[in-house]
Write an enzyme that holds these catalytic residues in place. Structure first.
Site, PDB file in Angstrom:
ATOM      1  CG  HIS A  33      -2.384   0.275   1.249  1.00  0.00           C
ATOM      2  ND1 HIS A  33      -3.025   0.321  -0.368  1.00  0.00           N
ATOM      3  CD2 HIS A  33      -3.326   0.659   1.869  1.00  0.00           C
ATOM      4  CE1 HIS A  33      -4.101   0.512  -0.263  1.00  0.00           C
ATOM      5  NE2 HIS A  33      -4.542   0.944   0.980  1.00  0.00           N
ATOM      6  CG  ASN A  82      -9.514   5.562   5.310  1.00  0.00           C
ATOM      7  OD1 ASN A  82      -8.618   5.913   5.840  1.00  0.00           O
ATOM      8  ND2 ASN A  82     -10.521   4.541   5.637  1.00  0.00           N
ATOM      9  CG  ASP A 107      -1.833   0.514  -3.349  1.00  0.00           C
ATOM     10  OD1 ASP A 107      -2.151   1.823  -3.084  1.00  0.00           O
ATOM     11  OD2 ASP A 107      -2.253  -0.448  -3.125  1.00  0.00           O
ATOM     12  CG  ASN A 128     -11.089   2.673  -0.070  1.00  0.00           C
ATOM     13  OD1 ASN A 128     -11.974   2.783  -0.642  1.00  0.00           O
ATOM     14  ND2 ASN A 128     -10.980   1.696   0.833  1.00  0.00           N
TER      15      ASN A 128
END
Length: 203
Positions: A33, A82, A107, A128
């Site tokens: 991530h 997020n 990513d 997100n």
């Protein structure tokens, strides 16, 4: 759907804001991530730039990567993935930049590992972090450098996949992937999106 607005063409009238999405803290630093932030570390290293705390709830490094080259503001939000949009909106306001001078590096599950795809505009594609950036700045009309991390094998959950470190086999090629993504950022800023797509999408 891709945006109908023109892609950025390397305008010289302001710095490029390059945001690497990820999660804060050392526990997330080497996860899939956070590959966007790995790319920013590579860019900063090229220009010998240092990240410092910034009032926009991000760490920021500013400067040129090459003599006479484009000016960059490299930014890592201090927030979780997020809720990345708030710092990005603040950064655009602080530097008086239009989203056409924004490049988001993140990513991408839907792209195989060791692959880069570039785009301008369009939706969030289920990511997100990108979703929150679009919501916060009110538009999706910015460039994205999408760094492929691949889908998890079998029935493994996507959320767990992106929060895990790269496999030993992936780590062998990770420096090349990160370097390629950094090259893509530089080429978008210097020459525009289309030349960069022609280079990296042909692979």
């Amino acid at each position: 759907m891709e945006s109908r607005h023109p892609a950025p063409t390397g305008q010289p009238d302001g710095p490029w804001l390059v945001v690497g999405l990820g999660n804060p803290g050392p526990g997330y630093a080497n996860t899939r991530h956070n590959v966007g932030q790995m790319v920013l570390d590579e860019l900063a290293s090229r220009g010998r730039l240092t990240f410092k705390s910034h009032k926009t709830n991000a760490t920021v490094a500013e400067g040129r990567l090459t003599p006479g080259g484009p000016r960059f503001v490299l930014a890592k939000p201090n927030t979780y993935m997020n809720v990345s949009g708030g710092p990005v909106a603040q950064l655009l306001r602080f530097y008086s930049l239009d989203p056409s001078h924004l490049i988001v590096v993140h990513d991408e599950l839907d792209i195989p590992f060791d692959t880069i795809r570039l785009k301008h505009g369009g939706g969030h594609g289920g990511h997100n972090g990108v979703r929150d950036v679009i919501a916060a700045i009110g538009t999706g009309d910015f460039a994205r450098v999408r760094v492929g991390v691949g889908r998890p094998p079998g029935s493994s959950g996507a959320a767990d996949h992106v929060l895990k470190s790269f496999s030993s086999a992936e780590r062998t090629n990770l420096p090349i992937l990160v370097s390629d993504a950094a090259d893509a950022v530089e080429q978008i800023a210097a020459e525009g999106l289309t030349p960069a797509q022609n280079r990296f999408h042909a692979r």
